[in-house]
Design a protein around this motif. Structure first.
Motif, mmCIF file in Angstrom:
data_model
loop_
_atom_site.group_PDB
_atom_site.id
_atom_site.type_symbol
_atom_site.label_atom_id
_atom_site.label_comp_id
_atom_site.label_asym_id
_atom_site.label_seq_id
_atom_site.Cartn_x
_atom_site.Cartn_y
_atom_site.Cartn_z
ATOM 1 N N ALA A 237 0.829 -1.204 0.000
ATOM 2 C CA ALA A 237 0.000 0.000 0.000
ATOM 3 C C ALA A 237 0.864 1.254 0.000
ATOM 4 O O ALA A 237 0.616 2.204 -0.733
ATOM 5 N N PRO B 75 -3.868 10.587 -5.138
ATOM 6 C CA PRO B 75 -4.999 9.950 -5.807
ATOM 7 C C PRO B 75 -5.668 8.915 -4.911
ATOM 8 O O PRO B 75 -5.061 8.427 -3.950
ATOM 9 N N GLY C 126 -6.873 5.704 -3.190
ATOM 10 C CA GLY C 126 -6.268 4.379 -3.039
ATOM 11 C C GLY C 126 -4.750 4.393 -2.982
ATOM 12 O O GLY C 126 -4.130 3.337 -3.079
ATOM 13 N N CYS C 127 -4.135 5.577 -2.791
ATOM 14 C CA CYS C 127 -2.672 5.614 -2.836
ATOM 15 C C CYS C 127 -2.065 5.295 -1.481
ATOM 16 O O CYS C 127 -0.851 5.182 -1.350
ATOM 17 N N GLY C 128 -2.876 5.168 -0.453
ATOM 18 C CA GLY C 128 -2.325 4.785 0.838
ATOM 19 C C GLY C 128 -2.289 5.901 1.861
ATOM 20 O O GLY C 128 -1.595 5.805 2.878
ATOM 21 N N LYS C 129 -3.069 6.958 1.653
ATOM 22 C CA LYS C 129 -3.093 8.068 2.609
ATOM 23 C C LYS C 129 -3.622 7.608 3.958
ATOM 24 O O LYS C 129 -3.019 7.870 5.003
ATOM 25 N N SER C 130 -4.762 6.904 3.910
ATOM 26 C CA SER C 130 -5.345 6.430 5.173
ATOM 27 C C SER C 130 -4.407 5.440 5.855
ATOM 28 O O SER C 130 -4.290 5.432 7.082
ATOM 29 N N THR C 131 -3.769 4.601 5.049
ATOM 30 C CA THR C 131 -2.848 3.619 5.600
ATOM 31 C C THR C 131 -1.743 4.317 6.394
ATOM 32 O O THR C 131 -1.434 3.949 7.528
ATOM 33 N N ARG D 273 -0.620 4.075 -5.990
ATOM 34 C CA ARG D 273 -0.195 2.904 -5.219
ATOM 35 C C ARG D 273 0.891 2.117 -5.939
ATOM 36 O O ARG D 273 0.775 1.905 -7.137
HETATM 37 N N1 LIG Z 1 -7.216 -4.241 4.794
HETATM 38 C C1 LIG Z 1 -6.722 -4.174 3.539
HETATM 39 N N2 LIG Z 1 -6.341 -5.306 2.892
HETATM 40 C C2 LIG Z 1 -5.852 -5.255 1.644
HETATM 41 N N3 LIG Z 1 -5.659 -4.127 0.958
HETATM 42 C C3 LIG Z 1 -6.003 -2.961 1.531
HETATM 43 C C4 LIG Z 1 -6.550 -2.927 2.854
HETATM 44 N N4 LIG Z 1 -6.810 -1.645 3.172
HETATM 45 C C5 LIG Z 1 -6.426 -0.927 2.097
HETATM 46 N N5 LIG Z 1 -5.938 -1.699 1.120
HETATM 47 C C6 LIG Z 1 -5.419 -1.235 -0.172
HETATM 48 O O1 LIG Z 1 -4.313 -0.416 0.072
HETATM 49 C C7 LIG Z 1 -4.362 0.728 -0.739
HETATM 50 C C8 LIG Z 1 -4.283 1.974 0.085
HETATM 51 O O2 LIG Z 1 -5.477 2.113 0.829
HETATM 52 P P1 LIG Z 1 -5.837 3.427 1.632
HETATM 53 O O3 LIG Z 1 -7.164 3.248 2.241
HETATM 54 O O4 LIG Z 1 -4.717 3.765 2.522
HETATM 55 O O5 LIG Z 1 -5.914 4.493 0.446
HETATM 56 P P2 LIG Z 1 -6.376 6.009 0.515
HETATM 57 O O6 LIG Z 1 -5.310 6.819 -0.129
HETATM 58 O O7 LIG Z 1 -6.774 6.390 1.872
HETATM 59 O O8 LIG Z 1 -7.615 5.969 -0.459
HETATM 60 P P3 LIG Z 1 -8.923 6.895 -0.435
HETATM 61 O O9 LIG Z 1 -8.536 8.204 -1.056
HETATM 62 O O10 LIG Z 1 -9.864 6.136 -1.289
HETATM 63 O O11 LIG Z 1 -9.370 7.016 0.983
HETATM 64 C C9 LIG Z 1 -5.632 0.657 -1.558
HETATM 65 O O12 LIG Z 1 -5.286 0.289 -2.863
HETATM 66 C C10 LIG Z 1 -6.444 -0.414 -0.895
HETATM 67 O O13 LIG Z 1 -7.100 -1.181 -1.871
#
Ligand SMILES: Nc1ncnc2c1ncn2[C@@H]1O[C@H](COP(=O)(O)OP(=O)(O)OP(=O)(O)O)[C@@H](O)[C@H]1O
Ligand SMILES: [Mg+2]
Lengths: 290, 302
Positions: free
Chosen positions: A31, A50, A52-57, A220
């Motif tokens: 991620a 963008p 799904g790039c991993g911001k929340s992660t 990502r």
């Molecule tokens: N529990 C999980 N298991 C597998 N993959 C995950 C999990 N959580 C997130 N991902 C993947 O990791 C990537 C990053 O997720 P994340 O939620 O951090 O993105 P984001 O930047 O916050 O997206 P958004 O703008 O949609 O909130 C995404 O492609 C998502 O599909």
């Protein structure tokens, strides 16, 4: 705010050689890869990128909900190993406890800390007053509008006097008018408390308007594509969003994000096997459509 | 924020432009003049119109039911089903007034209520905490769930012979069957509630400094309460079903026994009286639970 412990010179977030992979059936999903960011004490820093790039992660790792696969997260030199009241968090989904009134929600952190009832009631009232919510202290969250819920969420996260405040697209579900007001309220609170803020958003205007610095992430697996200082003077006003300085920053960030969004979407479209439909999806034509 | 009038900013540091863009100036509503009794009554009527309508229709439909019953029995209609021996509403009313002065009838009712109270309370006292613990600790769930799944589909009535063997007195075996009837709905619904707890709320509690024990008490338990009360309501219904069946088979007292005995003694009016008493008691007990639910969950009542 006299009730608040001054957090000046505290709340230094550092994320070093950070990467995080989710374990899934199909194997690890990378991620976030090889990321360095930092937030100086009292600084307001945003992360854009963008979908799904991993911001929340990244933010969840700073909060302590996720363990980095490699690298580490420290706050004031101490390694983050789990969630704690030192790092307040505001979620995109409204996360107030429906079974507690507005005041009880705000009191929650103080209660966990063992503060006596009368004392924490007084503290909660003061805080609610500062956010213009004292008239709603006895309401249950269900009866509040989205903007009020998020205001209560912010007040609740700040009530325990955390060193840093983490916000994950907190205003994403609000209408444009409410959003502007919420941005002002957040700025006010941040300036009064001198707390460090790490703010995730997909709204570029919001990031520029609020921040001292903006990190832009790649598609990502996310890593830092660029770091943009925002030299706009404070206090900032809504009218600034028309200034040439603001617009120049906006253009710059916009093109960075657009590049990454195209990469992310191109990847997804390829994944779906759309080429088989014989549609020409060169970067250029897609960019023109968007 | 649905209305800009609700937005207040005690802090003067807010730039005026932000407020200007927020919408039109707040509208000040003048305090309403004191209303006369007539206008108050009219307003009350307007607010409660839907409820009044439902009550009125409900009363009419109950009266119509009584009337149809009356006609079917006075003319002893035979049309596929035979109303020849069915008691008329007036006959049932007569036997009701007689029963109200008969200490034996009241004792039947009291005994049934006592069995429900004990059996149901035990089921709630064991089922709810067990469900909460199973929902939180995987190992407990893995150990207990298979056993529960095997026992759950067995109707309480099928337990009657086994219960008579297990327990030294008839009274105990009837209470045991009542307990069994309400136990599984309570357990399953509590478990279901636990599985639906929003993980974001758990995270929110964690980053406000809550530890495992507080999270259990402050998040998991209140979040599951609506489902716990669903379980209690369903459990109460099944408790009555099981109780009546058990009383009819093996009782010497109780409203179920009373109804069955009336049939053996050819007292047809008492059959209907027993049935109506069971219906009223079941309705009353589920109303009690609903009331308790509203007391315990003030945030759910509008
Ligand atoms: N529990 C999980 N298991 C597998 N993959 C995950 C999990 N959580 C997130 N991902 C993947 O990791 C990537 C990053 O997720 P994340 O939620 O951090 O993105 P984001 O930047 O916050 O997206 P958004 O703008 O949609 O909130 C995404 O492609 C998502 O599909
Ligand atoms: Mg996200």
């Amino acid at each position: 705010m006299s009730e608040m412990p001054a957090n000046a010179s505290k709340g230094h977030i550092e994320v070093r050689s950070f990467s995080l992979a989710y374990e899934t059936i199909e194997g690890p999903v990378q991620a976030v890869a090889d990321t360095q960011i930092h937030v100086k004490p009292g600084e307001f820093v945003s992360i854009v990128g963008p979908s799904g790039c991993g911001k929340s992660t990244l933010l969840n790792a700073v909060a302590g909900f996720l363990k980095p696969t490699t690298g580490m997260v420290t706050v004031d030199g101490e390694r983050v190993s789990g969630p704690s009241a030192e790092r307040g968090m505001v979620f995109q989904q409204y996360s107030l406890f429906p079974w507690k009134t507005v005041r009880e929600n705000v009191e929650f952190g103080l209660k966990m800390r063992g503060m006596p009832r009368s004392q924490r009631e007084r503290a909660a009232r003061t805080l609610l007053g500062l956010a213009g919510l004292e008239a709603f202290e006895k309401h249950y969250p269900e009866k509040l509008s989205g903007g009020m819920k998020q205001r209560v969420g912010i007040v609740r996260a700040l009530a325990t006097g955390p060193k840093v405040l983490l916000l994950d697209e907190p205003f994403g579900a609000l209408d444009a008018q409410t959003r502007v007001i919420m941005q002002q309220i957040l700025t006010n609170m941040w300036q009064r408390l001198k707390i460090s803020v790490l703010f995730v958003t997909h709204d570029i205007d919001e990031a520029i308007f609020l921040s001292d610095r903006v990190y832009c992430m790649t598609a990502r697996p996310g890593s830092i594509k660029a770091e943009i200082p925002i030299p706009l003077e404070r206090p900032r006003q809504q009218s600034m969003m028309m200034s040439s300085e603001f617009l120049a920053l906006r253009r710059g960030l916009m093109s960075l994000i657009r590049e990454e969004s195209l990469k992310a979407m191109g990847g997804e479209i390829n994944d779906m096997g759309m080429q088989g439909l014989n549609i020409e999806l060169h970067g250029h034509s897609l960019a023109d459509v968007i | 924020m649905s209305s800009p009038a609700l937005v207040r900013h005690p802090e003067d540091s807010m730039p005026a432009t932000a407020i200007a863009t927020a919408g039109p100036a707040p509208v000040v509503t003048p305090p309403a003049p004191p209303a006369s009794f007539g206008t108050l009554a009219l307003r009350w009527y307007r607010l409660n119109r839907a409820g009044l309508r439902a009550t009125a229709i409900g009363i009419i439909s109950l009266l119509a039911f009584l009337l149809v019953w009356h006609l079917l029995t006075t003319y002893r209609v035979v049309f596929f089903v035979r109303f020849t021996n069915v008691p008329s509403p007036l006959a049932v009313y007569a036997s009701f007034t007689k029963a109200m002065h008969d200490p034996k009838f009241l004792m039947h009712i009291l005994l049934s209520c006592r069995r429900i109270f004990i059996g149901f309370s035990l089921a709630a006292i064991i089922g709810v905490p067990l469900g909460l613990i199973m929902g939180r600790f995987k190992l407990v769930h893995e150990i207990i769930f298979p056993v529960a799944e095997v026992l759950r589909p067995i109707p309480a009535i099928a337990w009657v012979p086994m219960a008579i063997m297990l327990w030294p007195t008839n009274e105990q075996s009837i209470v045991f069957i009542t307990f069994l009837g309400s136990f599984f709905p309570i357990l399953v619904n509590t478990l279901h509630g636990m599985s639906l707890v929003d993980p974001v709320l758990v995270r929110a509690a964690q980053c406000l400094g809550a530890r495992e024990r507080s999270i259990f008490r402050e998040v998991y338990f209140p979040a599951s309460l609506p489902h716990i009360f669903t379980g209690l309501t369903v459990g109460m219904g099944v408790a009555w079903v099981s109780l009546i069946a058990a009383e009819m088979i093996s009782g010497q007292y109780g409203i179920g026994y009373f109804t069955w005995e009336a049939y053996s003694l050819v007292q047809y009016a008492d059959i209907a009286l027993g049935m109506i008493a069971i219906g009223v008691l079941g309705l009353g007990s589920s109303l009690l639970i609903r009331g308790a639910g509203q007391l315990v969950m003030p945030w759910r009542s509008t």
